[in-house]
Scaffold this motif. Structure first.
Motif, PDB file in Angstrom:
ATOM      1  N   ALA A  30       1.019  -1.238  -0.125  1.00 28.18           N
ATOM      2  CA  ALA A  30      -0.021   0.009  -0.155  1.00 28.18           C
ATOM      3  C   ALA A  30       0.726   1.241  -0.001  1.00 28.18           C
ATOM      4  N   LEU A  31       2.153   1.191   0.466  1.00 28.83           N
ATOM      5  CA  LEU A  31       2.818   2.419   0.639  1.00 28.83           C
ATOM      6  C   LEU A  31       4.337   1.947   1.088  1.00 28.83           C
ATOM      7  N   VAL A  32       5.264   3.012   0.382  1.00 26.60           N
ATOM      8  CA  VAL A  32       6.637   2.642   0.732  1.00 26.60           C
ATOM      9  C   VAL A  32       7.034   4.058   1.334  1.00 26.60           C
ATOM     10  N   ALA A  33       7.631   4.447   2.333  1.00 24.33           N
ATOM     11  CA  ALA A  33       7.954   5.914   2.692  1.00 24.33           C
ATOM     12  C   ALA A  33       9.413   5.618   3.260  1.00 24.33           C
ATOM     13  N   ALA A  34      10.348   6.571   2.718  1.00 22.25           N
ATOM     14  CA  ALA A  34      11.682   6.746   3.252  1.00 22.25           C
ATOM     15  C   ALA A  34      11.459   7.847   4.258  1.00 22.25           C
ATOM     16  N   MET A  98      11.515   7.134  -4.627  1.00 23.34           N
ATOM     17  CA  MET A  98      12.811   7.088  -3.640  1.00 23.34           C
ATOM     18  C   MET A  98      14.172   7.380  -3.762  1.00 23.34           C
ATOM     19  N   HIS A  99      14.602   7.135  -5.057  1.00 21.16           N
ATOM     20  CA  HIS A  99      15.675   7.459  -5.671  1.00 21.16           C
ATOM     21  C   HIS A  99      15.786   8.922  -6.126  1.00 21.16           C
ATOM     22  N   GLY A 103      17.569   9.785  -2.906  1.00 19.62           N
ATOM     23  CA  GLY A 103      18.983   9.347  -3.452  1.00 19.62           C
ATOM     24  C   GLY A 103      19.057   7.940  -3.056  1.00 19.62           C
ATOM     25  N   VAL A 104      18.032   7.010  -2.531  1.00 15.09           N
ATOM     26  CA  VAL A 104      18.329   5.763  -2.354  1.00 15.09           C
ATOM     27  C   VAL A 104      18.364   4.962  -3.645  1.00 15.09           C
ATOM     28  N   ARG A 105      19.314   4.075  -3.837  1.00 17.89           N
ATOM     29  CA  ARG A 105      19.546   3.225  -5.128  1.00 17.89           C
ATOM     30  C   ARG A 105      19.161   2.069  -4.742  1.00 17.89           C
TER      31      ARG A 105
END
Length: 507
Positions: A30-34, A98-99, A103-105
């Motif tokens: 449902a969701l991905v949060a950094a 997120m990238h 900057g999350v690779r």
């Protein structure tokens, strides 16, 4: 009763194995949060090499209402995460987001193209990081790497991003043979507002106007998801009277939007008389909204811990609107040209809807019977919600699902409205959390589909992080699939049958 769990994952194999197991067990991503965190206690102003990026994956299922969070941590200077793109197409898009913003690779992502990041954004600048600083000068524009289709007689039609009238900006690139569309690519994210960044450091109440404006036609849906997330984080219990008022407002919002879309679909096949009548019906509903909350789009009706209305909805107006809409729908579908244009146009199969993660009436028109009012109910003792589905996946199916849902919304309002309290009701204290940062999730079936908000609130009562997922973010990729083998003149009709939000997609 909601079942909740949080699990830390420490290896790529564990993240992928748990993701595969959850998806196989009927959960959806449902969701991905950094989150950009400081490790030193109280060190909010300075972020050094000890800072980290924390990534929360929210999986949901229901009924019964189940919510599981997987948490991955990585060093902030060079953040990486194992890609789950091979397991989840929505996951691949969250990773690209997120990238661009943190900057999350994502290691192992098969096609790490920009999503939010437009060509004029400075390279190496990640605006959601806490050490991002002021925006550097914009760089020279570079072309987006569109995939081109070649062959005898193939040509391209570029449309947008600037459109006529009040349509928000979006670029559509058609690869066409004759009038038949071989491939459509939609390039969005021209209206990035930075809502999630603006929310940081504000109080719960200060952010409520932002929630109501995530997507202007979904003021109640987003405000309610935000308030439910805040209440979940702060442990605020709201009564059934509050939940009943919120339910009525949510259905009023669904009703006037479905009425507008039914008319707009008719207008796109040149059946203007039906469109004119739906505009009349919608105007009566907007005036009803104004009487109920003081705002034609129902702003102000939902507040953290409570709800407030000036008066209950006039049931005669609701009944008349439902009756008139049913007559318009029957009149339109009795016209052979209207029915022919809608039937078999822009088909989205059940597998395509499932694989892309499509939501709302788009998914239900393709046979997927998912509705957050059933999977994640916030009203315990209200009337039963009927999940309306069709299985043909074409424009006609999306038209009929809207028509039936509008009638059901009117029936729910009529069942709940007679007992509604007026004035402000509920809890009014949404202050400091008392020494800890707390998180909460709100899930609502907005009129376009399921809305999910996740908040983290610091000990001072101010938001540390607010992640928003409008259903359009997950449903937009389904539109190009439905357009394959559709003729170019039918694109406005097909696009209107989806009617996805640009603003809700690009926060």
């Amino acid at each position: 009763m909601t079942e909740r769990a949080t699990v830390d994952v420490n290896s790529a194999d564990e993240l992928r194995e748990r993701t595969a197991r959850l998806l196989g067990d009927g959960f959806r991503l449902a969701l991905v949060a950094a989150h950009h965190d400081a490790l030193r206690v109280g060190d909010a102003a300075h972020l050094g090499d000890d800072a980290q990026i924390r990534i929360v994956y929210l999986f949901t299922a229901g009924p019964p209402d189940r919510r599981l969070e997987l948490v991955w941590r990585t060093d902030a200077p060079h953040p990486t995460v194992p890609s789950i793109a091979a397991l989840s197409f929505p996951g691949s898009r969250f990773e690209r987001e997120m990238h661009d913003l943190y900057g999350v690779r994502p290691d192992g992502h098969p096609m790490l193209r920009p999503l939010v990041h437009h060509p004029h954004w400075p390279d190496g600048w990640y605006p959601m990081r806490r050490d991002a600083g002021p925006r550097p000068p914009l760089q020279a524009h570079r072309p987006f790497p569109f995939l081109t289709v070649a062959g005898d007689g193939v040509y391209e039609i570029p449309v947008g991003p600037v459109h006529a009238g009040l349509i928000e900006p979006g670029h559509f690139r058609f690869s066409v043979v004759g009038e038949t569309i071989l491939r459509l690519k939609a390039r969005l994210w021209y209206v990035h507002k930075g809502i999630e960044k603006l929310a940081e450091g504000r109080t719960v109440l200060e952010n409520l106007p932002l929630a109501e404006r995530v997507s202007g036609d979904t003021a109640i849906g987003h405000a309610l998801a935000y308030c439910l997330a805040v209440e979940d984080a702060l442990g605020l219990e709201v009564g059934e009277d509050v939940a009943a008022v919120r339910s009525v407002l949510l259905e009023l919002e669904r009703l006037h939007n479905h009425v507008a879309d039914i008319g707009a679909i008719c207008n796109d096949v040149a059946f203007g008389i039906a469109h004119a009548h739906t505009q009349r019906i919608r105007e009566s509903l907007l005036r009803l909204n104004k009487a109920v909350t003081g705002h034609r789009l129902l702003r102000g009706g939902v507040v953290p811990g409570g709800a407030q209305i000036a008066t209950g909805p006039d049931l005669r107006t609701v009944a008349t609107a439902a009756r008139d809409l049913a007559e318009v729908v029957a009149y339109a579908l009795d016209h052979s040209v209207v029915r022919e244009r809608l039937t078999g146009t822009a088909v989205l199969t059940a597998d395509q809807a499932r694989d892309t993660g499509a939501l709302g009436y788009v998914a239900r028109a393709s046979g997927l019977a998912y509705d957050a009012r059933v999977a994640h109910p916030f009203l315990a003792s209200g009337p039963e919600v009927t999940v309306v589905t069709r299985d043909t996946g074409d424009v006609l199916a999306r038209f009929l699902v809207r028509a039936d849902e509008a009638q059901h919304s009117a029936a729910l309002v009529q069942a709940l409205a007679p007992a509604l309290p007026t004035g402000r009701i509920g809890v009014t204290d949404a202050g400091p959390t008392g020494g800890a940062t707390r998180s909460g999730v709100g899930i609502v079936e907005g009129w376009r589909g399921t809305i999910v908000h996740r908040v983290e609130i610091g000990p001072d009562g101010r938001l540390r992080r607010w992640k928003i997922v409008d259903p359009s973010f997950l449903t937009w990729p389904a539109l190009p699939l439905a357009m394959a083998d559709t003729i170019v003149p039918d694109f406005p009709l097909a696009n209107k049958s989806f009617n996805l939000s640009y603003a809700g997609n690009d926060l």
